[in-house]
Design an enzyme around this catalytic site. Structure first.
Site, short mmCIF file in Angstrom:
data_model
loop_
_atom_site.label_atom_id
_atom_site.label_comp_id
_atom_site.label_asym_id
_atom_site.label_seq_id
_atom_site.Cartn_x
_atom_site.Cartn_y
_atom_site.Cartn_z
N HIS A 181 0.84 -1.20 0.00
CA HIS A 181 0.00 0.00 0.00
C HIS A 181 0.88 1.25 0.00
O HIS A 181 2.11 1.20 0.11
CB HIS A 181 -1.00 0.01 1.17
CG HIS A 181 -0.46 0.39 2.51
ND1 HIS A 181 -1.25 0.92 3.50
CD2 HIS A 181 0.80 0.30 3.03
CE1 HIS A 181 -0.51 1.15 4.57
NE2 HIS A 181 0.72 0.79 4.32
N CYS A 199 5.73 6.47 4.50
CA CYS A 199 4.55 5.69 4.05
C CYS A 199 4.04 6.19 2.70
O CYS A 199 3.18 5.55 2.09
CB CYS A 199 3.42 5.76 5.08
SG CYS A 199 3.88 5.03 6.65
N HIS A 211 5.05 0.29 -0.25
CA HIS A 211 5.71 -0.62 0.69
C HIS A 211 4.63 -1.64 1.08
O HIS A 211 3.60 -1.69 0.43
CB HIS A 211 6.29 0.13 1.89
CG HIS A 211 5.28 0.81 2.74
ND1 HIS A 211 4.60 1.94 2.34
CD2 HIS A 211 4.77 0.50 3.94
CE1 HIS A 211 3.74 2.31 3.27
NE2 HIS A 211 3.82 1.45 4.26
N HIS A 226 2.94 -4.86 4.10
CA HIS A 226 2.81 -5.40 5.45
C HIS A 226 2.25 -6.81 5.42
O HIS A 226 1.54 -7.20 4.49
CB HIS A 226 1.85 -4.53 6.30
CG HIS A 226 2.30 -3.12 6.49
ND1 HIS A 226 3.34 -2.80 7.34
CD2 HIS A 226 1.86 -1.95 5.98
CE1 HIS A 226 3.50 -1.49 7.32
NE2 HIS A 226 2.64 -0.94 6.51
N ASP A 236 -5.38 -10.43 0.00
CA ASP A 236 -4.09 -11.11 0.15
C ASP A 236 -3.27 -11.04 -1.14
O ASP A 236 -3.78 -11.31 -2.23
CB ASP A 236 -4.32 -12.57 0.53
CG ASP A 236 -3.02 -13.26 0.90
OD1 ASP A 236 -2.14 -12.61 1.49
OD2 ASP A 236 -2.89 -14.46 0.59
N HIS A 237 -2.00 -10.69 -1.01
CA HIS A 237 -1.08 -10.57 -2.15
C HIS A 237 -1.59 -9.52 -3.15
O HIS A 237 -1.37 -9.65 -4.35
CB HIS A 237 -0.85 -11.92 -2.83
CG HIS A 237 0.13 -12.79 -2.08
ND1 HIS A 237 -0.21 -13.47 -0.94
CD2 HIS A 237 1.45 -13.08 -2.30
CE1 HIS A 237 0.84 -14.15 -0.50
NE2 HIS A 237 1.87 -13.92 -1.30
N GLU A 241 -1.13 -3.92 11.77
CA GLU A 241 -0.40 -3.52 10.57
C GLU A 241 1.07 -3.93 10.70
O GLU A 241 1.71 -4.34 9.72
CB GLU A 241 -0.51 -2.01 10.36
CG GLU A 241 -0.02 -1.57 9.00
CD GLU A 241 -0.33 -0.10 8.75
OE1 GLU A 241 -1.27 0.19 7.99
OE2 GLU A 241 0.37 0.76 9.32
#
Lengths: 140, 140, 140, 140, 140, 140
Positions: free
Chosen positions: D15, D34, D40, D42, D80-81, D125
């Protein structure tokens, strides 16, 4: 939309549980090995949880970096690598139990938060023992 | 000042989820592999959380050593290394789901706490599944 | 470049530690409450660690998804929600101690790995007790 | 008896925090690193907590397997992914802060739960930063 | 006396697994959803373990504060809140698998350690997947 | 078949890092805030790992209950709730760094193990810093 934002932090410190106005016998009976006059210590794990509305401009309740810096300046700098009984003014006359440490941390952080935000402190004294405190307005 | 004191404990046990008054087919449909007639088991992680005022004499809500001993005598001695279905009276007719185990633990611990203290039970059945129960007065 | 790739997995099972050729008295003396004839159980946490050269084409020692699927088909399907003593052929005559379970898991997984890969099994029986086994060639 | 049943799940995603209607300078000031335009990411740890009465027939508040499958179909398959900003419709115009992600997850899961069940979302997070959201009816 | 000193650190980053010289079809077959062209991401947990003799003057193998600062300057500053494929020179032509990231971290840290110290890198890509690398001299 | 059996334990203690034969200035330069003359403290997490052959009679390398009791009598009773510098004879002249504490623990436990068993000590001083020691025979 009301959300809670939590930040974990860490400090380690020495302490001793006792009351100077009690006999050694009574202190040992109540506080056991926590009353070692040479002190013992802990890695305290702290979670500061701040509750309030999401700011629609940023998507944040509170910038967690500001919360992290606040914990650093108000809590870690005061308590980390310290002897709670000897180095921290609040515990000069107050027994540094986990309960009382949580209240002291709450009282140090709360004035720095915006008025509309509420605060909850969770403090792990060991991986198996922890306490939570949400301020006086939770007592009613 | 109202604070919550929590203590983690551990027990491991075998159990089986099923209802003797249901057909094997229905038990399998509802409880799946948890209905293995030869039992399976878990490491249960228990958190007992006690809420009440800080005693100004000691700085404790409740001496965590007393809470630890209470968990040992009332819960670990009864449930650890046991088959919940066969060895624990409460589950003779009650399905030992995590929900029901949490209620049983609450009911075993609560009578031993001072009247003004409230209790919350958190029970991890696996690292990914857990339940919490705070007593009947939370139902309103 | 030799790297180790590890994958964590989970299964829960019932078991009982005892030897049918020993007296109940001797079983109790050696295995204590683990000898409950009604069984007890655990959440077993498994780490399978595979060591070998990085494949320059993929950057993988072994695709961790393949390792995950292998653990699922060879270990979880055989041991999860099972009674180790009654449902798993290897333990018909073998005491299901953590040590022996680790050896059984190693022997089930190793034949499915490429020849040049070595394997280490870490098995947590509880969060405080765990064992590791790397195969017979580590014994010299 | 009212009990809360919680299930942990996991997804990882990329994100970027920024507002397209702000200058790069203001985005950097508010969102710092950020705001990396290359994104980047998580490993998000999700806890979905469902509160309601124990069904006396099953001993369940809600079958945790159904909750697990619901998280899989509604949340993991969608997030996810993924790149939250580019791949998830809700974040086309909404900044994917942890707070906003928790609200989106709540809104995706709640309609699939029985009317009498309430929902709380906890979203990590990072291991040190997490948020919780319980729906609009908690705002009064 | 030879002792190993380990320090945990953390960074989060976006990445994509793929080879630009492979077809999209082959990339999808080998790397699956890790080949999302919009990237995904992880919280990487890093353990740097340094082995050597205890300095009799200090009682340290290596001052862990120096190790912490080294991880900060050489690893976190370079990888935290970055897109590994786009922002980190080593991965311009190298697939950023966990295996390859561990090797890159090793190669960045090792030259800063005293000659007599050996280094092992453990890198968690998710709580369930991790890799370890100890350098070329472990290959024989 | 050679297997390693590990047991986790816990103690908390106060300590101070310094050398009485160094100036205050040099102690501060080398040991920083760990040189607080009023002490600080930690929750030490200990893992004792014992390696040897599986006893074919019991399926144990070593009964983990015996290992647990040994850690209790030799380590916890001596170090828990103590000031390492003032209450533990080994540290009268030895700086209680994590490295040195691990060596002291090894030396206290090893003589109680059967000759054919080897021992490794892992000691967490904080959740982010830990050390391992396997005895003098690992030095060659």
């Amino acid at each position: 939309m009301i959300v809670t934002v939590s930040r974990k932090a860490h400090f380690n410190a020495a302490h001793r549980l006792f009351r100077p106005d009690w006999s050694e016998e009574k202190n040992n009976q109540v506080f056991g090995k926590c009353n070692n006059p040479n002190f013992h210590g802990h890695n305290y794990e702290l979670i500061a949880s701040v509750t309030g509305p999401i700011d629609p401009d940023t998507g944040f309740v509170m910038d967690v970096k500001i919360l992290k810096d606040l914990i650093k300046s108000e809590i870690e700098n005061a308590l980390d690598h310290k002897n709670l009984n000897l180095d921290v003014p609040e515990f000069e006359l107050l027994n540094p139990t986990a309960e009382n440490i949580a209240v002291v941390i709450y009282n140090r952080l709360k004035p720095h938060l915006a008025q509309e935000l509420s605060l909850k402190i969770t403090l792990y004294e060991t991986p198996r023992n922890f306490v939570t405190y949400e301020g006086l307005n939770q007592q009613a």
